[in-house]
Design a protein around this motif. Sequence first.
Motif, mmCIF file in Angstrom:
data_model
loop_
_atom_site.group_PDB
_atom_site.id
_atom_site.type_symbol
_atom_site.label_atom_id
_atom_site.label_comp_id
_atom_site.label_asym_id
_atom_site.label_seq_id
_atom_site.Cartn_x
_atom_site.Cartn_y
_atom_site.Cartn_z
ATOM 1 N N LEU A 5 29.162 33.875 36.902
ATOM 2 C CA LEU A 5 28.898 34.941 35.932
ATOM 3 C C LEU A 5 29.248 34.481 34.534
ATOM 4 O O LEU A 5 28.510 34.708 33.571
ATOM 5 C CB LEU A 5 29.749 36.175 36.263
ATOM 6 C CG LEU A 5 29.269 37.099 37.350
ATOM 7 C CD1 LEU A 5 30.216 38.280 37.469
ATOM 8 C CD2 LEU A 5 27.879 37.609 37.052
ATOM 9 N N GLU A 6 30.389 33.813 34.442
ATOM 10 C CA GLU A 6 30.870 33.365 33.127
ATOM 11 C C GLU A 6 29.879 32.379 32.520
ATOM 12 O O GLU A 6 29.491 32.499 31.355
ATOM 13 C CB GLU A 6 32.226 32.700 33.308
ATOM 14 C CG GLU A 6 33.120 32.865 32.118
ATOM 15 C CD GLU A 6 34.560 32.554 32.499
ATOM 16 O OE1 GLU A 6 34.914 31.382 32.353
ATOM 17 O OE2 GLU A 6 35.277 33.458 32.955
ATOM 18 N N ARG B 248 32.591 34.588 39.913
ATOM 19 C CA ARG B 248 33.046 34.867 38.554
ATOM 20 C C ARG B 248 32.735 33.686 37.650
ATOM 21 O O ARG B 248 32.358 33.858 36.492
ATOM 22 C CB ARG B 248 34.540 35.165 38.540
ATOM 23 C CG ARG B 248 34.857 36.579 38.945
ATOM 24 C CD ARG B 248 36.204 36.996 38.385
ATOM 25 N NE ARG B 248 36.661 38.250 38.946
ATOM 26 C CZ ARG B 248 36.264 39.439 38.518
ATOM 27 N NH1 ARG B 248 35.391 39.530 37.548
ATOM 28 N NH2 ARG B 248 36.736 40.536 39.079
ATOM 29 N N ASP C 205 27.457 42.219 33.602
ATOM 30 C CA ASP C 205 28.654 43.055 33.421
ATOM 31 C C ASP C 205 28.862 43.967 34.620
ATOM 32 O O ASP C 205 29.981 44.149 35.097
ATOM 33 C CB ASP C 205 28.498 43.927 32.173
ATOM 34 C CG ASP C 205 28.780 43.130 30.915
ATOM 35 O OD1 ASP C 205 29.246 41.979 31.055
ATOM 36 O OD2 ASP C 205 28.514 43.643 29.812
ATOM 37 N N SER D 93 30.142 42.094 37.458
ATOM 38 C CA SER D 93 31.548 41.768 37.212
ATOM 39 C C SER D 93 32.432 42.982 37.503
ATOM 40 O O SER D 93 33.500 42.863 38.112
ATOM 41 C CB SER D 93 31.700 41.313 35.766
ATOM 42 O OG SER D 93 33.035 41.181 35.448
ATOM 43 N N ASP E 66 35.502 43.494 40.195
ATOM 44 C CA ASP E 66 36.830 44.066 39.928
ATOM 45 C C ASP E 66 37.192 45.056 41.028
ATOM 46 O O ASP E 66 38.301 45.045 41.555
ATOM 47 C CB ASP E 66 36.842 44.800 38.579
ATOM 48 C CG ASP E 66 36.736 43.830 37.414
ATOM 49 O OD1 ASP E 66 36.941 42.624 37.649
ATOM 50 O OD2 ASP E 66 36.446 44.283 36.289
#
Lengths: 81, 863
Positions: free
Chosen positions: B16-17, B13, B92, B95, B99
Amino acid sequence: MPIVAKQKVIVLDGHCEIDAAEELEQWLVSHPKGQVNAKKLVSAHTAVLQVLIYHRPAFSVWPEAGHWQWLRQAMTNGREA
Amino acid sequence: MSDLLHVFIGESRENLESASLLLEKLHSDGYSQDAIDNVFRDLHTIKGSSDLFDIKPLTSLAHAAEDLLDSLRDGSTPLNESLCDLLLEALDQISNWFDELESGSENVEKWQPISTELAGRIRACIHADTDDADGGESEQAAQQSEASSSVSAAPTSFLALGSQTQLQCIEAALECEQPLWQVNYTPDFDCFFRGEDPLTVATNTPELIAIQVTPSKDALNDVFQCHLGIVVHSSADDTAIANHFAYYEGQYQRESIALGQLVSAFWAASEEYLVAAEQGELWQAYLDGDMQHSARLAEMVGMGEDVTPEEAAMCRIFQLICQSDTLTALLESVTHPADNDSVDVSADTPLQQNQANETPEDTGVNQARNEILSQQLIILQSMNNNADSPVFPSVKRIVTGLLGQSHTQGASTPNQLANAIEQLLNATTPVETEDAPDELVTPVVEESTAAPETTETVSETAESAPKQERQAPKTLKVNQEKIDYLMDLIGELTVAKNSLPYLAKQAEDIQEGRKLSKQIKAHFSIVNRLTEELQSAVLQIRMVPVSHVFQRYPRLVRELARKLNKKIDLVMQGEDTEFDKNLIESLSEPLIHLLRNSIDHGIEAPSDRGVAGKSETGTIVLSAMPQDDNVVIEIRDDGKGIDAEKIKMLAYQKGIIQEHQLDTLTEEESLQLIFAAGFSTSEQVSDLSGRGVGMDAVRTMVAQAGGTIEMQSKVGEGTQFKLILPQTMSVNRIMMFEVNHQMFGIGLDSVVETVKVSQRDIEMIRNNPVLMLREKIIPLHCLRTLLQLPVSDNESDEVCVLVVNNGQGDFGLIIDKFHEGIDVIQKPLEGVMAGFNHFSGTALLGDGRVLLIINLQELLSCR
């Protein structure tokens, strides 16, 4: 019978399964100048083909069917097909 | 979820950020080698780690994105907006899958088609022609792209292919108009025992072009062990290849080969023959630019009687090249690599000389040259130091052309020439070295991958090592649950602390207790100080800058603006303002809603703005600033504003207000109607906003986070939303009071003052009790009545009034008795009590009693 050993030639026929590899290997070791007749060979297990690639015997007849150019190349220079 | 997966998701994450942020930056600021490198590393890390888990679709999507970034990095694909968007879409998607993995609701089978589709789109952009490039620059960009792709190195095994196979590959690549795949398949030695038949697998590869099989040992000791190296070339798409080899994960690697690489490899093998063919006439025709003649000649030469099949294939390829503009351009870039950059390579200009006063253009030239050199190096390495190799003279010619005679004079064998190239490449600046193909500089690349921040040169790295050590951020990653647990413990400690004053009070009642009481009180002050410090220290841990939430918005704004054909600038201020992590997360959704409203309803279309005398580009300001213990978040746009009259009429039509209120409601009050349930100003429901639940939901979410929302608007000038939120939701300062012998609490923030007045001071206006306090009318509400408690039997004339402010004005609450303020950890109401909205929560008192905390907003709206 997919593999038949003769005096100077070993004949590969139809579908050669993995267990043919051992017989082929023994025959090629004991007949360093022996040839392979693969006229009616349809398919062969990697183990069988590997024996051919390592021993590079001369082929009296190449298989009639299928694409075997890569094997011919692998056996001639061991590199390319 | 396994611990390993948990760690993987947490780390990914972050990757990704950081990748998203950099892509945004690339989008707005344009190409930056550093940024591309960093995004590449982020994706590389995600891809690499994801391979540990059974989430192949995610891995292949990350792989596709990584490949695209790689081609952006080496310049073979030009960067443009749509590529950034595509990469962001991939991020996205990844991501979203994270989730699902976190919630345990993943369905990897359903991921596959999504991954295939998206990865397909990404791969289609790699080395894509002019289609994706923008406007007038497209042609030039495409040429650059093609030129660059032509000079990147072809895999070694591909270079060893005979011309006949090369012809098949080039024909296949031309036909399918996409890069070919090379699969390097090394079966495990014990694969036969698992029933695997590698050569059958290889020969059945979809869209097979060629297979190479190489024995990996000198002799075969055991026929039942597999010692073969298999290389497969195919024109099938990535998914088909992946599916075909799905059961052989870990035994194969695949890489794409672009058309340029094919041409480059062809030329390395065929140059000598073709240059000499037909007494040089063929080559001369090509040099003269007469492509039709060259093609005819090549065809003729290829049909000659004494021509071997290999030579015939070379002629056929050359004929194809002469007939295709794309292939001609590619060959041009191989034969005259530096011409594209307008650099005279015929002169003796060694590489280092050019670096002395280097401009950015020179850097590009040097990069291209390094890549050509790298490619030649690979060819040389594949020759096994055989100086008689037909390829050697042409390689030497290319290297001489690039480096000058002085560097290649003494090199009479492939190894000597390779050493000369290696030395030169190592001497060039490491920034360029890093961009060279992996085969050359694997250790450097690996190092950079492991430590993303390390972009310094090799020499600089050595010098700055101590500096880096000092600068290394001392960050400790802790699971948030552990911090929350610590927070709970502090809550308990606060309750325990609060019990000390009770003990002191009880001690006073017993004989000789006064001294003990004093000691307890002294002790209490120490425990109180320590608890407060501990509390603030732990709270500090949970504080994160609002940029965590804000950074998602530029993209949202850009996408929505584009969708609506509006021009919008998002200005963000105060992103460093710190906020409790839990609060920040609960904020994200209402902020998105407000932004969408501003974009959809607020900012006008460019033409309308022009008519109104505004600049075509609308501005939305998103700011955060600390204010006392609160954080104020403001969303301000310079759009058309909200018409209070229109709001009032709509509210009336929707039955939210009564007819008589049409006249009495002030402009301010009318504007607040947009927060009413079921209100929407949009005549047309769009997919962005305007479903009529928006602002109501926003207000509820903000209220749940313990905050309030204010709105101001002027027609034609714009609208401003102000969210006032507590900086932390963990510890609340509460004012306690008593009604009907029961303790209640109210947030100290909303308490204005406490007064005791006489019954006579209470006046009635329109049958409602009010209190005149310093010439101000304070409406009064009896809490007993509001809470439906029995009427008081207290005959005292004195009335306790708690003056509070609910954001819309001051009100007085008539209560029985005031008590002290207290710090509590507020707990939400659960079970049947959860429905009682007039209480916002409960807290445990020091003596074990439960304190009910009043929800002022809700209570006053029930009146």
